[in-house]
Design a protein around this motif. Structure first.
Motif, PDB file in Angstrom:
ATOM      1  N   HIS A   1      72.064  52.326  75.746  1.00 43.48           N
ATOM      2  CA  HIS A   1      71.575  53.467  76.537  1.00 43.48           C
ATOM      3  C   HIS A   1      72.565  53.807  77.661  1.00 43.48           C
ATOM      4  CE1 HIS A   1      68.731  55.695  79.142  1.00 43.48           C
ATOM      5  NE2 HIS A   1      69.074  54.857  80.110  1.00 43.48           N
TER       6      HIS A   1
ATOM      7  N   THR B   1      69.465  47.170  73.871  1.00 46.20           N
ATOM      8  CA  THR B   1      69.097  48.585  73.794  1.00 46.20           C
ATOM      9  C   THR B   1      69.487  49.302  75.082  1.00 46.20           C
ATOM     10  OG1 THR B   1      67.289  48.008  72.287  1.00 46.20           O
ATOM     11  CG2 THR B   1      67.189  50.173  73.325  1.00 46.20           C
TER      12      THR B   1
ATOM     13  N   LEU C   1      71.106  48.460  66.186  1.00 43.95           N
ATOM     14  CA  LEU C   1      69.724  48.351  66.662  1.00 43.95           C
ATOM     15  C   LEU C   1      68.731  48.415  65.504  1.00 43.95           C
ATOM     16  CD1 LEU C   1      69.831  50.479  69.932  1.00 43.95           C
ATOM     17  CD2 LEU C   1      69.727  47.975  69.734  1.00 43.95           C
TER      18      LEU C   1
ATOM     19  N   ARG D   1      60.514  51.860  65.263  1.00 44.12           N
ATOM     20  CA  ARG D   1      61.857  51.927  65.866  1.00 44.12           C
ATOM     21  C   ARG D   1      62.926  51.875  64.782  1.00 44.12           C
ATOM     22  NH1 ARG D   1      59.460  48.382  69.512  1.00 44.12           N
ATOM     23  NH2 ARG D   1      60.564  46.586  68.643  1.00 44.12           N
TER      24      ARG D   1
ATOM     25  N   PHE E   1      66.877  55.577  73.161  1.00 45.89           N
ATOM     26  CA  PHE E   1      67.149  54.177  73.519  1.00 45.89           C
ATOM     27  C   PHE E   1      66.313  53.768  74.725  1.00 45.89           C
ATOM     28  CE2 PHE E   1      71.764  54.218  71.693  1.00 45.89           C
ATOM     29  CZ  PHE E   1      71.262  54.217  70.405  1.00 45.89           C
TER      30      PHE E   1
ATOM     31  N   GLN F   1      62.722  53.291  73.563  1.00 46.16           N
ATOM     32  CA  GLN F   1      62.601  52.080  72.765  1.00 46.16           C
ATOM     33  C   GLN F   1      62.721  50.832  73.630  1.00 46.16           C
ATOM     34  OE1 GLN F   1      65.109  52.152  69.283  1.00 46.16           O
ATOM     35  NE2 GLN F   1      63.906  53.759  68.330  1.00 46.16           N
ATOM     36  N   ALA F   2      63.609  50.849  74.600  1.00 46.95           N
ATOM     37  CA  ALA F   2      63.758  49.697  75.492  1.00 46.95           C
ATOM     38  C   ALA F   2      62.454  49.431  76.240  1.00 46.95           C
ATOM     39  CB  ALA F   2      64.908  49.924  76.470  1.00 46.95           C
TER      40      ALA F   2
END
Length: 167
Positions: A46, A42, A116, A156, A61, A64-65
Motif C-alpha cells: 500500500h 499488505t 498477496l 481477498r 490494499f 484489505q489490510a
C-alpha cells in the motif's frame, strides 16, 4: 512463589475438555502470526505502490489490510477464553508466521497483486487446517470465527486475482 503459578492465573476455566486450550492455541497462534505478517506485507505494498492503477490498488490494499488486522484480536481473545496463551512479541510472531516478508526496494504492482493473492490463498488453507482442529475439539465459537475469516480471505484472493488480470 511457584514458577507455574503465573501461568495458572492465565488458565481461564472452560467447559471444554482439559488440554483443549493448548490445542487451540497451537492451531490459532500461527494464524494470528500470519495475519499480522500479512497485514504488514499488505501495508508495505500500500505504501510503496506505483503505476497507472495506483489509486484503485492503494485503496484496495488499505481496505484489505484493515480487514486482516481485524481478525487478530478476536482470535487472540478466543485463545485466552479457552485457557490458552497467545502471542507475546514480534519475535514470537516471526517464529510462527508462514507469510513471507518482502523487503525488496521496489515491486511491480502486478507482482504485488499476485504475491498477496498467493499469500491469502495459503492463509486460507492454514485456516482450514485450524478449523479442523477447533471443530474436532467442539470449539464452535472459534470454528465459527474461522469460517467467517476463511470467507473473507477467499474474497481477498478473488479481488487480487481479478485485479492482476488487468495489471
Amino acid at each position: 512463589m511457584d514458577l507455574v503459578t503465573p501461568y495458572k492465573r492465565l488458565a481461564t476455566p472452560s467447559d471444554l475438555e482439559d488440554g483443549v486450550g493448548e490445542q487451540i492455541a497451537k492451531a490459532i497462534n500461527p494464524i494470528i502470526a500470519d495475519a499480522l505478517a500479512l497485514y504488514v506485507k499488505t501495508k508495505n505494498y500500500h505504501w510503496h505502490l506505483a503505476g497507472p492503477h495506483f489509486r484503485d490498488y492503494h485503496l484496495m490494499f488499505d481496505e484489505q489490510a484493515a480487514e486482516i488486522l481485524a481478525v487478530v484480536d478476536p482470535l487472540a481473545e478466543r485463545v485466552r477464553k479457552v485457557g490458552g496463551t497467545t502471542l507475546r512479541s514480534v519475535g514470537h510472531i516471526a517464529q510462527l508466521q508462514q507469510v513471507k516478508d518482502d523487503d525488496r526496494d521496489f515491486v511491480e504492482s502486478r507482482d504485488m497483486l499476485l504475491e498477496l493473492m498467493n499469500e491469502n490463498k495459503e492463509v486460507a488453507a492454514r485456516m482450514r487446517a485450524a478449523h479442523a482442529v477447533t471443530s474436532d475439539v467442539n470449539d464452535v465459537a472459534t470454528t465459527s470465527l474461522l469460517e467467517e475469516y476463511i470467507d473473507q480471505t477467499e474474497e481477498r484472493t478473488w479481488f487480487l486475482f481479478e485485479a492482476a488480470q488487468e495489471a
